[in-house]
Design a protein around this motif. Sequence first.
Motif, PDB file in Angstrom:
ATOM      1  N   LEU A 161      36.899  31.784  43.802  1.00  0.00           N
ATOM      2  CA  LEU A 161      37.468  33.240  44.003  1.00  0.00           C
ATOM      3  C   LEU A 161      37.885  33.921  42.798  1.00  0.00           C
ATOM      4  O   LEU A 161      38.861  33.268  42.205  1.00  0.00           O
ATOM      5  N   ASP A 162      37.498  35.035  42.426  1.00  0.00           N
ATOM      6  CA  ASP A 162      37.876  35.831  41.310  1.00  0.00           C
ATOM      7  C   ASP A 162      38.889  36.864  41.466  1.00  0.00           C
ATOM      8  O   ASP A 162      39.466  37.413  40.710  1.00  0.00           O
ATOM      9  N   ARG A 163      39.284  37.090  42.916  1.00  0.00           N
ATOM     10  CA  ARG A 163      40.237  38.096  43.559  1.00  0.00           C
ATOM     11  C   ARG A 163      40.670  37.616  45.040  1.00  0.00           C
ATOM     12  O   ARG A 163      40.099  36.713  45.465  1.00  0.00           O
ATOM     13  N   ASN A 164      41.766  38.252  45.236  1.00  0.00           N
ATOM     14  CA  ASN A 164      42.145  37.887  46.730  1.00  0.00           C
ATOM     15  C   ASN A 164      41.086  38.407  47.589  1.00  0.00           C
ATOM     16  O   ASN A 164      40.644  39.420  47.541  1.00  0.00           O
ATOM     17  N   VAL A 165      41.200  37.720  48.685  1.00  0.00           N
ATOM     18  CA  VAL A 165      40.266  38.118  50.044  1.00  0.00           C
ATOM     19  C   VAL A 165      41.224  38.392  51.051  1.00  0.00           C
ATOM     20  O   VAL A 165      42.066  37.644  51.495  1.00  0.00           O
ATOM     21  N   LEU A 166      41.486  39.768  51.643  1.00  0.00           N
ATOM     22  CA  LEU A 166      42.134  40.002  52.590  1.00  0.00           C
ATOM     23  C   LEU A 166      41.313  40.325  54.031  1.00  0.00           C
ATOM     24  O   LEU A 166      40.203  40.814  53.831  1.00  0.00           O
ATOM     25  N   ASP A 167      42.207  40.143  54.864  1.00  0.00           N
ATOM     26  CA  ASP A 167      41.360  40.591  56.195  1.00  0.00           C
ATOM     27  C   ASP A 167      41.634  42.315  56.684  1.00  0.00           C
ATOM     28  O   ASP A 167      42.037  43.027  55.810  1.00  0.00           O
ATOM     29  N   ALA A 168      41.246  42.639  57.869  1.00  0.00           N
ATOM     30  CA  ALA A 168      41.249  44.089  58.064  1.00  0.00           C
ATOM     31  C   ALA A 168      42.546  44.681  58.145  1.00  0.00           C
ATOM     32  O   ALA A 168      42.759  45.924  57.794  1.00  0.00           O
TER      33      ALA A 168
END
Length: 223
Positions: A110-117
């Motif tokens: 991953l090249d960036r953070n993955v956030l939830d809703a």
Amino acid sequence: MSGLPAYSLPCQSERATLVSALLLLLSWLATPALAQDLGTNGPTYAIAEPHLLRDLQHRLQAKQASGELDTLMARSRERAIASVRDPQPIEGVAATRTPRTFYYDPTFTLDRNVLDAQGQLLFAAGTRLNPLDVVSLSSHLLFFDGRDSRQRDQARRLIAHYEGRVKPILVAGAYLDLMQAWRRPVYFDQHGRLTRQFGVTQVPALVSQDGARLRIDELETTQ
């Protein structure tokens, strides 16, 4: 308001036809032509630049009156239909000469953070993920050349062997014709995205899941 002339707007189909015709005319105008210096004959005068839209309209009307516009539009439709029915073969992919088996690891970083809703962190940048850990490959992927009758026959045998759990994907040939003949979905590797991603250079090639990897078999064509 009284005293003002009334105008009716063209319907949607008429506007679409006019836009298509203008695009064809512009492409015709952009076609290079051979130039030849004929010298100077008589007095010269400054050329007044005509109004662009008026000039295009006059040219369009002239081509419509001569029937040339209909011819251009018919050719354009024929090219569009041909490109859909029989796409350009994928470059760099040929019939198998030396069968081989190799593996593809779909793991990515991953090249960036993955956030939830709610904005909570699910996966931080730098995390390595493998889609096969979450979703399994439900069907085999079979790449082949639809122009080759032997590869077509082999594809049908493989589909029967795996009881239909095969997605046939052409690298060349008319997939719509094959779909109609087989009465099942047939796909085309648009722009060679999948074959390049997997490193496929020979067909027929069968892609199957092997644990957390994909196994790719470039098969010898059989009778």
